[in-house]
Scaffold this active site. Structure first.
Site, short mmCIF file in Angstrom:
data_model
loop_
_atom_site.label_atom_id
_atom_site.label_comp_id
_atom_site.label_asym_id
_atom_site.label_seq_id
_atom_site.Cartn_x
_atom_site.Cartn_y
_atom_site.Cartn_z
N HIS A 1 0.84 -1.20 0.00
CA HIS A 1 0.00 0.00 0.00
C HIS A 1 0.88 1.25 0.00
CE1 HIS A 1 -2.88 3.04 1.36
NE2 HIS A 1 -3.82 2.23 0.93
N GLU B 1 -3.23 2.67 -7.18
CA GLU B 1 -3.47 3.81 -6.29
C GLU B 1 -2.74 5.04 -6.84
OE1 GLU B 1 -3.17 3.12 -1.78
OE2 GLU B 1 -1.50 2.03 -2.67
#
Length: 248
Positions: free
Chosen positions: A94, A166
């Site tokens: 992430h 992302e």
């Protein structure tokens, strides 16, 4: 046809009382959702959430995992620990792990392999910063992040991963990625996956993780290579999360 996946990432949020309320509301509003649904919760809440999700069509996920099997690694959580709570998914790489905890592409690849070996589905995150975007480096940065992971796994394992794009530059900056901009990167990622295993690449779900909300979910999810969402803030509000689930 790839089945959509909507995965909520609670990040460092939640409490025993809030979790009960949130998951109870989500379960009651799920209905006949046509997408797969998951919630990636903080590790102290695995047992509670496992109980709350018992019998529900919602998978439990983790937000990170150790690259080590076991041993003297204070604070780490192993794949075998996740298995004991019936975790199905685990987020690796992430953008917040990369930025705040200095996680490298190589470490993320190791975590991906560890998850696959344990029968877990890694959600492999890739994405570029605002500076990288404005310098025209989106393709090279994102491709390199994914390449290191792909080089570490067998072609036969490709269909067992999920990829999440992302755009870090579109999270909390006031800037937004249009559905077309997101699709462009997703299509590039798909092409990269095809170079590894053409058949399996068409089965891999590529999620969008750039502030998907009820207001933009339908448009984003209509794109041919956007196979769901990795949801942050909206995952903490039952109504918002359910709206995205039903848009899928």
């Amino acid at each position: 046809m790839r089945r959509k996946l909507v995965a909520g990432n609670w990040k460092m949020n939640g409490s025993l009382a809030a979790n009960t309320l949130l998951l109870t509301e989500i379960k009651s509003g799920l209905g006949n959702a046509t997408s797969d649904v998951a919630v990636c919760v903080p590790s102290p809440y695995f047992a509670q959430c496992q109980g709350l999700l018992n019998g529900a069509a919602i998978a439990l996920g983790a937000q990170d995992v150790s690259s080590h099997e076991a041993g003297a690694y204070t604070g780490e959580v192993s794949t075998s620990m996740l298995q004991e709570f019936d975790c199905r998914y685990v987020i690796v790489g992430h953008s917040e792990r990369r930025a705040y905890f200095a996680e490298t592409n190589e470490l993320i690849a190791q975590k991906t392999v560890r998850a696959l070996n344990a029968g877990l589905t890694p959600i492999v995150c890739v994405g570029e910063t605002l500076d990288q975007r404005e310098a025209g480096q989106t393709d090279s940065v994102v491709a390199e992040q994914l390449n290191v992971v792909l080089a570490s796994i067998a072609a036969s394992d490709l269909a067992k991963i999920v990829v999440a794009y992302e755009p870090v530059w579109a999270i909390g900056t006031g800037k937004t990625a249009t559905p077309a901009m997101a699709q462009e990167v997703h299509a590039m990622l798909r092409k990269q996956l095809q170079a590894k295993n053409a058949e399996a690449a068409m089965q891999v779900r590529i999620l969008y993780g750039g502030s998907m909300k009820p207001e933009n979910a339908k448009e984003l999810l209509a794109m041919s290579d956007i196979d769901g969402g990795l949801i942050g803030g909206a995952a903490l509000k039952a109504a918002d999360f359910l709206a995205i689930v039903h848009a899928a």
